[in-house]
Design an enzyme around this catalytic site. Sequence first.
Site, short mmCIF file in Angstrom:
data_model
loop_
_atom_site.label_atom_id
_atom_site.label_comp_id
_atom_site.label_asym_id
_atom_site.label_seq_id
_atom_site.Cartn_x
_atom_site.Cartn_y
_atom_site.Cartn_z
N HIS A 204 108.63 77.72 -0.73
CA HIS A 204 108.93 76.95 -1.74
C HIS A 204 108.19 75.92 -2.15
CE1 HIS A 204 111.38 74.40 0.58
NE2 HIS A 204 111.40 73.23 -0.26
C1 UD1 Z 1 113.37 70.40 -4.35
C2 UD1 Z 1 112.79 69.14 -3.64
C3 UD1 Z 1 112.40 69.72 -2.38
C4 UD1 Z 1 113.36 70.53 -1.45
C5 UD1 Z 1 113.75 71.70 -2.50
C6 UD1 Z 1 114.99 72.58 -1.63
C7 UD1 Z 1 111.86 67.58 -5.14
C8 UD1 Z 1 110.56 66.89 -5.59
N1 UD1 Z 1 111.75 68.48 -4.31
O1 UD1 Z 1 112.44 71.46 -4.80
O2 UD1 Z 1 111.99 68.51 -1.58
O3 UD1 Z 1 112.71 71.12 -0.40
O4 UD1 Z 1 114.26 71.09 -3.49
O5 UD1 Z 1 115.15 73.61 -2.43
O6 UD1 Z 1 112.91 66.87 -5.34
N2 UD1 Z 1 115.87 76.06 -9.92
C9 UD1 Z 1 116.93 77.07 -10.18
N3 UD1 Z 1 118.25 76.80 -9.87
C10 UD1 Z 1 118.46 75.65 -9.32
C11 UD1 Z 1 117.50 74.55 -8.82
C12 UD1 Z 1 116.17 74.95 -9.21
O7 UD1 Z 1 116.77 78.00 -10.76
O8 UD1 Z 1 119.69 75.31 -8.89
C13 UD1 Z 1 114.48 76.20 -10.46
C14 UD1 Z 1 114.02 75.87 -11.71
O9 UD1 Z 1 113.30 76.86 -12.25
C15 UD1 Z 1 113.35 74.74 -11.46
C16 UD1 Z 1 112.77 75.04 -10.00
O10 UD1 Z 1 113.54 75.85 -9.34
O11 UD1 Z 1 112.12 74.04 -12.31
C17 UD1 Z 1 112.32 74.02 -8.82
O12 UD1 Z 1 113.68 73.17 -8.73
P1 UD1 Z 1 113.33 71.61 -8.49
O13 UD1 Z 1 114.62 70.83 -8.28
O14 UD1 Z 1 112.33 71.01 -9.24
O15 UD1 Z 1 112.42 71.43 -7.26
P2 UD1 Z 1 112.57 72.50 -5.69
O16 UD1 Z 1 111.33 73.36 -5.69
O17 UD1 Z 1 113.99 73.15 -5.57
#
Ligand code: UD1
Length: 365
Positions: A204
């Site tokens: 991820h």
């Molecule tokens: C974040 C953290 C990372 C951690 C990871 C665990 C940062 C920079 N990164 O990355 O360090 O290891 O979380 O998961 O803070 N999304 C959903 N549902 C949710 C949350 C996110 O569908 O509940 C999707 C959205 O499309 C979003 C994408 O996942 O744009 C990425 O989510 P984001 O919180 O930006 O970063 P992670 O990749 O989850």
Amino acid sequence: MPTVLTILGTRPEIIKLSPVIPLLDQQFDHILVHSGQHYSYEVDAIFFEELDLPAPAYTLGVGSASHGEQTARILARLEPILLERRPDAVLVQGDTNTTMAGALCAAKLGIPLAHLEAGGRSFNRAMPEEQNRIIVDHIADLLLAADTIAADNLRREGLAEERIRVIGSTAIDAAQRHQARAAQASILEQLELRPGSYLALTVHRAENTMPDILPGMLRAINELAEEHTIVFPIHPRTDAAMQRQGLALSPRVRVCRPLGYLDTLRLVGAARALLTDSGGLQEEAAVLGTPLLIVRNETEWRYLVDAGVAVLIGNSYASILAGAREWLAPPALERLRAAPAPVRAGAAERAVAALADLVSTRRVA
Ligand code: UD1
């Protein structure tokens, strides 16, 4: 009673703070704030349920957005709460945008700040997490490092010795505490898997979902699936990146939704090996004694590589295939499995004791 405010917002923060939160609830007037960075049931609420955590007092509801927007929303929504509640200290964990925004907000208001998991470094400044770690460590008053490697990283960056405490890792506390319950989880039955018959895989990290990396990585995984059963709980970010880039996995890869904590521990614990780019899962695999192949070029948990329980196999098509073939072969795999994991319990207790010291010295000062 002194007041401590903890802010969290993502899956790894919830898991790694889970052994700390009950202790904070006992010893302080404790305020829990959820940024809402993660919001889907399967990467958020399920962990509150499984880990038996209290509901947050405040939820900021920031949701998904660009890094700047997400960070800015947390700052703007947290500041009035800090101004109103005036905690004696703020605790943040890890390296997410929630960690960084929470830390910045506290530091700008002059509130003593503690950082759990301080000093972790990949030395890859392109990672958003690395940027977040560096910023938070340099503005925190108490640096709770997991191991001596992390503490040395902080010293090398000129951070004062009296701020640093080596306390161990709360991910290890959490995994050890939930291992017995995880043995009852039903994921193997649901997926019709026999213990030891499959590889677990997660991907991820932002850099691994980019168009220059993800296609080659999936091609390597598809080829490995010809030789091994691979179970792949897919993170929402990776799922979205695959759709955007028009990529598909071989039907031989057993894809499933993101799993809860207990199912994850069970799946990883019974796997022949784990291939992952996750930080938390690396330590969980060590607790569970599962050989670990890290699909990255660097790791913040170098102590696991040094101890011989993990190897870095890179994230390119060629390096993943070569690394997997080398390390999944029986003698190499057995060496990984047999190496004693350097896991030390009690980090949560040490973190809360250090936080109590911080609060009492600041109150006297
Ligand atoms: C974040 C953290 C990372 C951690 C990871 C665990 C940062 C920079 N990164 O990355 O360090 O290891 O979380 O998961 O803070 N999304 C959903 N549902 C949710 C949350 C996110 O569908 O509940 C999707 C959205 O499309 C979003 C994408 O996942 O744009 C990425 O989510 P984001 O919180 O930006 O970063 P992670 O990749 O989850």
